[in-house]
Write a protein that holds these residues in place. Structure first.
Motif, PDB file in Angstrom:
ATOM      1  N   SER A  88      20.171  24.590  -1.600  1.00  0.00           N
ATOM      2  CA  SER A  88      18.810  25.121  -1.504  1.00  0.00           C
ATOM      3  C   SER A  88      17.835  24.160  -2.172  1.00  0.00           C
ATOM      4  CB  SER A  88      18.717  26.485  -2.177  1.00  0.00           C
ATOM      5  OG  SER A  88      19.608  27.393  -1.569  1.00  0.00           O
ATOM      6  N   PRO A  89      16.690  23.892  -1.548  1.00  0.00           N
ATOM      7  CA  PRO A  89      15.712  22.990  -2.176  1.00  0.00           C
ATOM      8  C   PRO A  89      15.121  23.618  -3.429  1.00  0.00           C
ATOM      9  CG  PRO A  89      14.767  24.045  -0.237  1.00  0.00           C
ATOM     10  CD  PRO A  89      16.218  24.425  -0.253  1.00  0.00           C
ATOM     11  N   LYS A  90      14.695  22.761  -4.330  1.00  0.00           N
ATOM     12  CA  LYS A  90      14.079  23.226  -5.562  1.00  0.00           C
ATOM     13  C   LYS A  90      12.761  23.909  -5.248  1.00  0.00           C
ATOM     14  CE  LYS A  90      12.513  21.609 -10.073  1.00  0.00           C
ATOM     15  NZ  LYS A  90      12.283  20.431 -10.936  1.00  0.00           N
ATOM     16  N   PRO A  91      12.525  25.118  -5.801  1.00  0.00           N
ATOM     17  CA  PRO A  91      11.261  25.816  -5.511  1.00  0.00           C
ATOM     18  C   PRO A  91      10.056  24.996  -5.936  1.00  0.00           C
ATOM     19  CG  PRO A  91      12.802  27.229  -6.719  1.00  0.00           C
ATOM     20  CD  PRO A  91      13.376  25.859  -6.714  1.00  0.00           C
ATOM     21  N   ARG A  92       9.038  25.003  -5.068  1.00  0.00           N
ATOM     22  CA  ARG A  92       7.836  24.250  -5.379  1.00  0.00           C
ATOM     23  C   ARG A  92       7.026  24.961  -6.454  1.00  0.00           C
ATOM     24  NH1 ARG A  92       4.305  22.551  -0.336  1.00  0.00           N
ATOM     25  NH2 ARG A  92       4.166  24.764  -0.362  1.00  0.00           N
TER      26      ARG A  92
ATOM     27  N   SER B 266       0.412  25.177  -8.163  1.00  0.00           N
ATOM     28  CA  SER B 266      -0.620  24.461  -8.892  1.00  0.00           C
ATOM     29  C   SER B 266      -1.504  25.452  -9.643  1.00  0.00           C
ATOM     30  CB  SER B 266      -1.470  23.631  -7.923  1.00  0.00           C
ATOM     31  OG  SER B 266      -2.150  24.487  -7.017  1.00  0.00           O
ATOM     32  N   GLU B 267      -2.244  24.922 -10.624  1.00  0.00           N
ATOM     33  CA  GLU B 267      -3.134  25.779 -11.403  1.00  0.00           C
ATOM     34  C   GLU B 267      -4.207  26.399 -10.514  1.00  0.00           C
ATOM     35  OE1 GLU B 267      -2.747  26.695 -14.489  1.00  0.00           O
ATOM     36  OE2 GLU B 267      -0.927  25.490 -14.619  1.00  0.00           O
ATOM     37  N   GLU B 268      -4.675  25.637  -9.528  1.00  0.00           N
ATOM     38  CA  GLU B 268      -5.697  26.159  -8.619  1.00  0.00           C
ATOM     39  C   GLU B 268      -5.144  27.321  -7.802  1.00  0.00           C
ATOM     40  OE1 GLU B 268      -8.547  24.618  -4.917  1.00  0.00           O
ATOM     41  OE2 GLU B 268      -7.210  23.222  -5.962  1.00  0.00           O
ATOM     42  N   LEU B 269      -3.895  27.183  -7.326  1.00  0.00           N
ATOM     43  CA  LEU B 269      -3.285  28.263  -6.549  1.00  0.00           C
ATOM     44  C   LEU B 269      -3.050  29.491  -7.418  1.00  0.00           C
ATOM     45  CD1 LEU B 269      -2.030  29.296  -3.951  1.00  0.00           C
ATOM     46  CD2 LEU B 269       0.109  28.188  -4.605  1.00  0.00           C
TER      47      LEU B 269
END
Length: 215
Positions: free
Chosen positions: A82-86, A89-92
């Motif tokens: 499984s890919p590492k969760p993204r 960002s602070e804005e999100l």
């Protein structure tokens, strides 16, 4: 020796009996370098084997003693990690927090809509009558400014038609600026009243909403 899946890159395959037999022989093969023998020993202990080092060991082994690739990889299957969760960002995060606050506000308004009277927020120029009245007011103000400028320049420049017209236009522009200034003041007052009304809401709205959700 276990392997850390998060640090592995490239193709990963499951270990089979044929792969383990090959790696067991390669770990004792004196014709291989110490590094490859150590790699073979490490891979032998793993249930999921990286393809790249396994192929390196196979390529360096004696062709007469190694199995062909078809037999070596027979029965294997690909392992997908499984890919590492993204990370957000602070804005999100700020955006999501704002949306959450809006949702809680709406939930509170839905909760108290039957007991709290609806807010009567009067928007400027919200009706056709207001728009028509404002338009007529602007026209009258600009016409009055034109007449005042025309009369003033007529008295100053001894009835010169060109100067009289210039004075009327100057008065019209001045009246337009005055009307624009008054419009800005009215809009600012309306926004200030709306902000003051919003700030007077009970501060317990969010906690009430959460209590309702928990019920």
């Amino acid at each position: 020796m276990g392997s850390d899946k998060s640090n592995r890159v490239g193709l990963i395959i499951s270990s089979t009996e044929s792969i383990r037999v090959f790696l067991s022989g390669a770990s004792k093969d004196a014709t291989l370098s110490d590094e490859l023998r150590q790699t073979s020993s490490d891979l032998l202990l793993q249930s999921e084997v990286p393809y790249a080092p396994l192929r390196a060991v196979w390529m360096a082994s004696d062709p007469s003693g190694r199995p062909d690739l078809t037999r070596l990889f027979s029965g294997t299957r690909f392992i997908f990690s499984s890919p590492k969760p993204r990370e957000k960002s602070e804005e999100l995060k700020a955006r999501l927090k704002k949306l959450e606050d809006i949702a809680e506000r709406k939930a509170y308004q839905e909760l108290v809509k039957d007991i709290a009277p609806p807010e009567d927020v009067q928007e400027p120029f919200s009706s056709y009558k207001d728009q028509l009245g404002f338009g007529l007011h602007v026209v009258v103000t600009m016409f009055t400014g034109y007449l005042l400028g025309y009369a003033a320049f007529r008295a100053l420049f001894n009835h010169s038609p060109a100067m009289n017209a210039a004075g009327g236009i100057l008065g019209l522009v001045g009246a337009m600026f005055v009307e624009t200034f008054l419009f800005i003041i009215r809009s600012s007052n309306a926004d200030a009243n709306k902000t003051r009304t919003s700030s007077q809401k009970p501060r317990s709205s969010f906690s009430t909403s959460r209590i309702k959700k928990n019920q």
